[in-house]
Scaffold this motif. Structure first.
Motif, PDB file in Angstrom:
ATOM      1  N   PRO A 124       0.804  -1.231   0.000  1.00  0.00           N
ATOM      2  CA  PRO A 124       0.000   0.000   0.000  1.00  0.00           C
ATOM      3  C   PRO A 124       0.830   1.270   0.000  1.00  0.00           C
ATOM      4  O   PRO A 124       0.381   2.307  -0.506  1.00  0.00           O
ATOM      5  CB  PRO A 124      -0.853  -0.125   1.270  1.00  0.00           C
ATOM      6  N   TRP A 127       1.838   1.664  -3.580  1.00  0.00           N
ATOM      7  CA  TRP A 127       0.632   1.881  -4.379  1.00  0.00           C
ATOM      8  C   TRP A 127       0.300   3.365  -4.504  1.00  0.00           C
ATOM      9  O   TRP A 127      -0.247   3.812  -5.517  1.00  0.00           O
ATOM     10  CB  TRP A 127      -0.536   1.128  -3.750  1.00  0.00           C
ATOM     11  N   GLN A 128       0.605   4.142  -3.497  1.00  0.00           N
ATOM     12  CA  GLN A 128       0.209   5.550  -3.467  1.00  0.00           C
ATOM     13  C   GLN A 128       0.689   6.326  -4.681  1.00  0.00           C
ATOM     14  O   GLN A 128       0.019   7.248  -5.148  1.00  0.00           O
ATOM     15  CB  GLN A 128       0.739   6.200  -2.186  1.00  0.00           C
ATOM     16  N   PHE A 141      -6.265  -3.691   0.761  1.00  0.00           N
ATOM     17  CA  PHE A 141      -5.037  -4.410   1.067  1.00  0.00           C
ATOM     18  C   PHE A 141      -5.214  -5.146   2.394  1.00  0.00           C
ATOM     19  O   PHE A 141      -5.596  -4.539   3.395  1.00  0.00           O
ATOM     20  CB  PHE A 141      -3.864  -3.444   1.152  1.00  0.00           C
ATOM     21  N   GLU A 144      -3.908  -3.767   5.677  1.00  0.00           N
ATOM     22  CA  GLU A 144      -4.595  -2.593   6.217  1.00  0.00           C
ATOM     23  C   GLU A 144      -5.979  -2.929   6.740  1.00  0.00           C
ATOM     24  O   GLU A 144      -6.485  -2.272   7.655  1.00  0.00           O
ATOM     25  CB  GLU A 144      -4.712  -1.517   5.142  1.00  0.00           C
TER      26      GLU A 144
END
Length: 228
Positions: A124, A127-128, A141, A144
């Motif tokens: 994650p 991913w941002q 995810f 998370e």
């Protein structure tokens, strides 16, 4: 169909090979000063907790595996191990050749796009700024959400966020950890993607007995009766 829910590894990006993953484990073990085989075993043993975010950061995930080794790991080397793991995953997240175009075409058709990934904390974060990010309406995810496939609650959460019933959402994945079978049980139309010619893909619990619809390339979805 009103939405498509994708798996990540082995679906939108190629799976790493067994040899590549073993090489990563060996490199990290050498840096930490622990036995290679023991670290690899520890990484596998902590998979379920790691994928649900129990260990928190990727540093803590590596530490959890290293603590199962017979030798004391070098705490000062942990930062270097994190960098190596992060760069490996960054390369792992390279989109398949037709992935971006397929996602764009699906969105142009008005379909919502979701992601359901069993992953560790590095994914994650990367991913941002990834080119996938703006193409997804709802990326989930496991690390998370505190849930992982094949937990039905993980799929249910994705469906709620997308805003559709199971029968309205196609699930696309390579088949690992019982993900295909569970999606089918929940009432989702399901298709397996397995490109021809890829051997020794790294999967934890591969679903080799899948007898449902299959594709070899993501672009095949654009012509699939499953989306009609």
């Amino acid at each position: 169909m009103k939405a498509v829910l994708f798996d990540l590894f082995g679906t939108l990006v190629d799976n790493a090979t067994v040899a590549q993953v073993e090489g990563l484990h060996h490199t990290i073990a050498d840096i930490l000063g622990v036995p290679r085989t023991e670290f690899a075993d520890g990484w596998r043993a902590t998979f379920h907790d790691r994928s649900r975010g129990v260990h928190g950061s990727i540093a803590d995930s590596i530490r959890a595996a290293a603590e199962l080794c017979s030798a004391r790991y070098d705490e000062s080397a942990l930062g270097g191990a994190v960098e190596i793991r992060t760069e490996f995953v960054r390369g792992w997240l390279t989109p398949r050749p037709d992935a971006i175009e397929t996602l764009m075409q699906l969105r142009m058709r008005g379909l919502k796009i979701g992601l359901l990934s069993n992953c560790t904390a590095d994914v994650p974060i990367l991913w941002q700024t990834h080119e996938f990010a703006p193409l997804f309406d709802e990326p989930l995810f496991s690390c998370e959400e505190g849930l992982r496939k094949p937990m039905p609650e993980f799929y249910d959460r994705a469906l709620r966020r997308l805003g559709f019933a199971a029968a309205e959402c196609l699930y696309v994945a390579d088949g690992d950890n019982g993900e295909l079978a569970q999606a089918k049980v929940l009432g989702m139309p399901v298709v397996m993607i397995r490109p021809a010619g890829l051997l020794n893909d790294y999967r934890v619990f591969p679903e080799e007995d899948w007898d449902g619809p299959r594709i070899e390339r993501l672009g095949e979805l654009l012509h699939s009766e499953l989306l009609l």
